[in-house]
Design an enzyme around this catalytic site. Structure first.
Site, PDB file in Angstrom:
ATOM      1  N   VAL A  20     -13.073  -6.055   0.215  1.00  0.00           N
ATOM      2  CA  VAL A  20     -12.622  -4.674   0.370  1.00  0.00           C
ATOM      3  C   VAL A  20     -11.790  -4.602   1.645  1.00  0.00           C
ATOM      4  O   VAL A  20     -12.190  -5.136   2.685  1.00  0.00           O
ATOM      5  CB  VAL A  20     -13.822  -3.703   0.456  1.00  0.00           C
ATOM      6  CG1 VAL A  20     -13.351  -2.284   0.746  1.00  0.00           C
ATOM      7  CG2 VAL A  20     -14.628  -3.743  -0.845  1.00  0.00           C
ATOM      8  N   THR A  58      -1.174   0.496   6.703  1.00  0.00           N
ATOM      9  CA  THR A  58      -0.881  -0.606   5.799  1.00  0.00           C
ATOM     10  C   THR A  58      -0.764  -1.873   6.616  1.00  0.00           C
ATOM     11  O   THR A  58      -0.256  -1.858   7.733  1.00  0.00           O
ATOM     12  CB  THR A  58       0.421  -0.357   5.001  1.00  0.00           C
ATOM     13  OG1 THR A  58       0.609  -1.452   4.088  1.00  0.00           O
ATOM     14  CG2 THR A  58       1.634  -0.250   5.902  1.00  0.00           C
ATOM     15  N   GLY A  59      -1.260  -2.979   6.059  1.00  0.00           N
ATOM     16  CA  GLY A  59      -1.165  -4.228   6.806  1.00  0.00           C
ATOM     17  C   GLY A  59      -2.327  -5.139   6.510  1.00  0.00           C
ATOM     18  O   GLY A  59      -3.036  -4.976   5.513  1.00  0.00           O
ATOM     19  N   ASP A  92      -9.073  -2.332   4.414  1.00  0.00           N
ATOM     20  CA  ASP A  92      -9.221  -1.189   5.323  1.00  0.00           C
ATOM     21  C   ASP A  92      -8.950   0.151   4.638  1.00  0.00           C
ATOM     22  O   ASP A  92      -9.485   1.183   5.054  1.00  0.00           O
ATOM     23  CB  ASP A  92      -8.235  -1.338   6.498  1.00  0.00           C
ATOM     24  CG  ASP A  92      -6.784  -1.399   6.014  1.00  0.00           C
ATOM     25  OD1 ASP A  92      -6.502  -2.180   5.076  1.00  0.00           O
ATOM     26  OD2 ASP A  92      -5.940  -0.677   6.567  1.00  0.00           O
ATOM     27  N   THR A 143       0.816  -1.209   0.000  1.00  0.00           N
ATOM     28  CA  THR A 143       0.000   0.000   0.000  1.00  0.00           C
ATOM     29  C   THR A 143       0.852   1.263   0.000  1.00  0.00           C
ATOM     30  O   THR A 143       1.944   1.272   0.564  1.00  0.00           O
ATOM     31  CB  THR A 143      -0.899  -0.048   1.243  1.00  0.00           C
ATOM     32  OG1 THR A 143      -1.786  -1.140   1.079  1.00  0.00           O
ATOM     33  CG2 THR A 143      -1.690   1.218   1.430  1.00  0.00           C
ATOM     34  N   GLY A 154      -5.536  -5.969   6.358  1.00  0.00           N
ATOM     35  CA  GLY A 154      -6.674  -5.061   6.399  1.00  0.00           C
ATOM     36  C   GLY A 154      -7.822  -5.464   7.303  1.00  0.00           C
ATOM     37  O   GLY A 154      -8.439  -4.615   7.956  1.00  0.00           O
TER      38      GLY A 154
HETATM   39  N1  ASP Z   1      -4.147  -2.898   4.079  1.00  0.00           N
HETATM   40  C1  ASP Z   1      -4.238  -3.335   2.700  1.00  0.00           C
HETATM   41  C2  ASP Z   1      -5.468  -4.184   2.540  1.00  0.00           C
HETATM   42  O1  ASP Z   1      -5.795  -4.933   3.440  1.00  0.00           O
HETATM   43  C3  ASP Z   1      -3.059  -4.131   2.259  1.00  0.00           C
HETATM   44  C4  ASP Z   1      -1.737  -3.453   2.426  1.00  0.00           C
HETATM   45  O2  ASP Z   1      -1.588  -2.570   3.254  1.00  0.00           O
HETATM   46  O3  ASP Z   1      -0.804  -3.846   1.708  1.00  0.00           O
HETATM   47  O4  ASP Z   1      -6.077  -4.148   1.487  1.00  0.00           O
END
Ligand code: ASP
Length: 249
Positions: free
Chosen positions: A145, A167-168, A147, A116, A170
């Site tokens: 979908v 980011t993480g 976060d 992200t 979600g």
């Molecule tokens: N948080 C994002 C999601 O869950 C993924 C990411 O941060 O890479 O879609």
């Protein structure tokens, strides 16, 4: 990022801390710059979150550049999907790490990091803003979908407290309302930005298996770039100072 069905679904959001105006789009595959579509939703003002075909029609109507979905395909991401999908399990980009023997060509293992892009800013007038754009997670189910486009989960900004972009994994960020929780801890509990982000990233998220991090700036210009993973690509700049970047802790 590829979905389980080898398609793309991008999510993005932007929020203005001065007015609490927000715009977001979810599940698009033809919009070249999803965050601009999110901004168009914010500026239009009628809605906050548009998804799928309706979001794409909105972007087209607002003159945003449209591309073929293959624009978002890379061979490395396709191979990543094949490695993960071959297990028959629905796993996140992150969990896919244990199933690959690939030698990472970048500092952080591509299977262990999140893809992200987030941005937070404080301007000279004391206004805060946050934006997040993502392809989501490799092998996610079509229609999932994350976060990032959910105001309060992956993205939030309020001039009274902070601007936050996450980011993480979600699902966990949604469940703890991560971005909003940072601001709430500051507003209701008087926490500093550092204390608030650490409580979310080191306590609330790990408690339910959440991995990742966030970038945040408060109304005084304090920064927090917190994560509970091996590293997080990040950078910051203040005024005319030279920008600085980092990967590991
Ligand atoms: N948080 C994002 C999601 O869950 C993924 C990411 O941060 O890479 O879609």
């Amino acid at each position: 990022m590829f979905t389980h069905d080898e398609t793309h679904e991008l999510d993005a959001a932007v929020m203005d801390g001065a007015t609490l105006a927000a715009g977001a789009i979810a599940g698009v595959c033809h919009v070249r710059r999803p965050v601009r579509a999110a901004r168009a939703v914010l500026e239009d003002g009628a809605h906050v979150l548009l998804a799928g075909a309706g979001a794409e029609a909105f972007a087209r109507e607002h003159g945003l550049e449209m591309v073929e979905p293959s624009f978002f395909s890379t061979e490395a991401r396709r191979q990543q999907l094949y490695r993960v999908r071959g297990t028959g399990r629905v796993v996140t980009d992150h969990e896919g790490a244990s199933m690959t023997a690939a030698v990472p060509a970048t500092p952080l293992d591509e299977d262990k990091k999140f893809g992200t892009v987030g941005a937070v800013a404080l301007d000279m007038h004391g206004h805060l803003a946050a934006a997040t754009s993502t392809g989501g997670m490799t092998n996610k189910r079509v229609g999932r979908v994350g976060d990032s486009p959910l105001i309060g989960a992956g993205t939030y900004a309020d001039d009274r407290t902070a601007a936050v972009s996450c980011t993480g994994s979600g699902e966990m960020f949604i469940r703890v309302a991560a971005a909003y929780d940072v601001c709430a801890r500051m507003a209701y509990g008087g926490a500093t930005l550092e204390a608030a982000t650490h409580a979310v990233v080191r306590q609330s998220l790990p408690a339910i298996g959440g991995t990742g991090g966030l970038i945040a700036v408060d109304r005084h210009g304090n920064l927090s770039l917190a994560f509970n993973t091996e590293g997080m690509y990040r950078g910051h700049a203040r005024g005319t100072d030279a920008p600085s970047t980092a990967i590991f802790a």
